[in-house]
Design an enzyme around this catalytic site. Structure first.
Site, PDB file in Angstrom:
ATOM      1  N   ARG A   1      32.233  39.148  35.169  1.00 23.98           N
ATOM      2  CA  ARG A   1      33.574  38.665  35.682  1.00 23.98           C
ATOM      3  C   ARG A   1      33.563  37.127  35.703  1.00 23.98           C
ATOM      4  O   ARG A   1      34.266  36.509  34.935  1.00 23.98           O
ATOM      5  CB  ARG A   1      33.758  39.378  37.098  1.00 23.98           C
ATOM      6  CG  ARG A   1      35.059  39.241  37.571  1.00 23.98           C
ATOM      7  CD  ARG A   1      35.430  37.892  38.241  1.00 23.98           C
ATOM      8  NE  ARG A   1      34.703  37.499  39.343  1.00 23.98           N
ATOM      9  CZ  ARG A   1      34.924  36.331  40.006  1.00 23.98           C
ATOM     10  NH1 ARG A   1      35.656  35.389  39.443  1.00 23.98           N
ATOM     11  NH2 ARG A   1      34.297  35.884  41.044  1.00 23.98           N
ATOM     12  N   ASP A   2      32.744  36.550  36.774  1.00 23.13           N
ATOM     13  CA  ASP A   2      32.880  34.973  36.856  1.00 23.13           C
ATOM     14  C   ASP A   2      32.178  34.265  35.513  1.00 23.13           C
ATOM     15  O   ASP A   2      32.535  33.453  35.244  1.00 23.13           O
ATOM     16  CB  ASP A   2      32.101  34.799  38.050  1.00 23.13           C
ATOM     17  CG  ASP A   2      32.462  33.297  38.503  1.00 23.13           C
ATOM     18  OD1 ASP A   2      33.582  32.798  38.311  1.00 23.13           O
ATOM     19  OD2 ASP A   2      31.820  33.004  39.547  1.00 23.13           O
TER      20      ASP A   2
ATOM     21  N   HIS B   1      26.456  31.338  46.426  1.00 25.40           N
ATOM     22  CA  HIS B   1      27.149  31.400  45.100  1.00 25.40           C
ATOM     23  C   HIS B   1      27.196  30.032  44.455  1.00 25.40           C
ATOM     24  O   HIS B   1      28.225  29.381  45.011  1.00 25.40           O
ATOM     25  CB  HIS B   1      28.416  32.198  45.275  1.00 25.40           C
ATOM     26  CG  HIS B   1      29.231  32.045  43.849  1.00 25.40           C
ATOM     27  ND1 HIS B   1      29.424  33.428  43.392  1.00 25.40           N
ATOM     28  CD2 HIS B   1      29.664  31.261  43.148  1.00 25.40           C
ATOM     29  CE1 HIS B   1      30.158  33.214  42.097  1.00 25.40           C
ATOM     30  NE2 HIS B   1      30.362  31.827  42.192  1.00 25.40           N
TER      31      HIS B   1
ATOM     32  N   CYS C   1      35.018  27.306  36.056  1.00 22.60           N
ATOM     33  CA  CYS C   1      36.017  27.784  36.657  1.00 22.60           C
ATOM     34  C   CYS C   1      37.362  27.102  36.232  1.00 22.60           C
ATOM     35  O   CYS C   1      37.353  25.873  35.723  1.00 22.60           O
ATOM     36  CB  CYS C   1      35.935  27.253  38.161  1.00 22.60           C
ATOM     37  SG  CYS C   1      37.519  27.392  38.967  1.00 22.60           S
TER      38      CYS C   1
ATOM     39  N   ASN D   1      27.700  29.427  36.577  1.00 22.94           N
ATOM     40  CA  ASN D   1      26.793  29.936  37.831  1.00 22.94           C
ATOM     41  C   ASN D   1      25.434  29.513  37.604  1.00 22.94           C
ATOM     42  O   ASN D   1      25.004  29.285  36.291  1.00 22.94           O
ATOM     43  CB  ASN D   1      27.093  31.338  38.092  1.00 22.94           C
ATOM     44  CG  ASN D   1      28.602  31.602  38.008  1.00 22.94           C
ATOM     45  OD1 ASN D   1      28.762  31.660  39.508  1.00 22.94           O
ATOM     46  ND2 ASN D   1      29.171  31.957  37.168  1.00 22.94           N
TER      47      ASN D   1
END
Length: 302
Positions: A15-16, A208, A241, A250
């Site tokens: 997802r991210d 995170h 992002c 990440n």
């Protein structure tokens, strides 16, 4: 405080990691295969999809297809981001068992990201949590920009604590604290956790951290010393992002696992399987992993 004896790793790559992937849409089959590989490696929590408007996040337009396509393994939680009631209903329709909502510790970031104030965003989440709990679905909360904002700069720990407290009291079983642009340093990370744990029990908090400045592992060590035992990470260091210019991916799952193994901290995850997955998924995307451990191991194996 002593380091935790075990850590639960929450995998963000599907997802991210993929939501901000430039260029062609990543095929659903690739996403499904990635999720299967991660589960087979021993990861028990995987954020698999995001039920948002394809207009805003095109890479997540096949969320329902991905969730339907997963062969679910026992003991693995496949969660999805659902920022509003429509997203939640779409997720419930395909059997999602855990969902997440996304707030910010920065007013400017909240306006840029979801076009409303922090207070308004929290009010919008109330019916989502109410409906999710009616359906027997757990809700995780995210707070972004906890160590800095691209528009506001430094963020006061008290602001992070306030948003985290609101999400926890609203019914989020866990609140993940995100250094969205990766500007944090260990002392700032410690102070942010110290402030937040006054309002949310430490066992209900997660870290995170993005690795823009190469500080994510140092920051994770610092917050584990404060009692954090849940870490969000993305295989191969995928991610970024769309609303935070310059944000890198990440922190890489394989880098985190290497650190944890060196500290004797249990995860139940096969590091080599994650490294193999990192090379496989980045191969599908036409590049190499950004993680130090995958690249180092790849050189050794050649």
């Amino acid at each position: 405080m002593a380091l935790p004896t075990s850590v639960r790793l929450f995998e963000m790559a599907p997802r991210d990691g993929l939501q901000n992937e430039p260029g062609a849409i990543v095929p659903s089959a690739t996403k499904i295969a990635l999720i299967q590989r991660l589960a087979s490696a021993g990861i028990t929590h995987i954020e698999a999809a995001s039920f948002v408007s394809p207009k805003w996040v095109p890479q997540m337009g096949d969320a329902a297809e991905v969730m339907r396509g997963i062969q679910r393994q026992p003991g693995v939680v496949y969660s999805a981001l659902t920022p509003n009631l429509k997203g939640l209903e779409n997720a419930l329709a395909v059997g999602v068992e855990e969902v997440a909502v996304f707030g910010a510790a920065s007013e400017a970031f909240s306006q840029k990201n979801i076009n409303c104030s922090i207070a308004d965003s929290l009010a919008r989440f109330e019916p989502v949590l109410e409906r999710a709990h009616q359906a027997g679905v757990r809700v995780r909360g995210y707070v972004s920009c906890v160590l800095g904002c691209p528009y506001e700069g430094d963020i006061a720990p008290a602001k992070v604590a306030s948003v985290a407290k609101a999400l926890y009291e609203m019914g989020c079983y866990e609140v993940s604290l995100g250094d969205t642009i990766g500007v944090g340093t260990p002392l700032a990370a410690k102070r942010m956790i110290e402030a937040t744990r006054q309002h949310v029990p430490i066992e209900h908090l997660a870290a995170h951290f993005h690795d823009t400045y190469g500080m994510a592992l140092a920051n994770l060590y610092a917050v584990m010393e404060e009692g954090i035992s849940v870490i969000d990470a993305a295989t191969a260091g995928l991610g970024g992002c769309p609303y935070a210019k310059g944000a890198s991916g990440n922190v890489a799952t394989e880098d985190v696992l290497y650190l944890l193994e060196g500290l004797g901290i249990e995860t139940g995850i096969d590091l080599q399987a994650i490294i193999d997955t990192a090379f496989w998924v980045t191969g599908e995307l036409g590049r190499k992993p950004s993680s130090k451990v995958a690249l180092a191991k790849g050189l050794i194996q050649q």
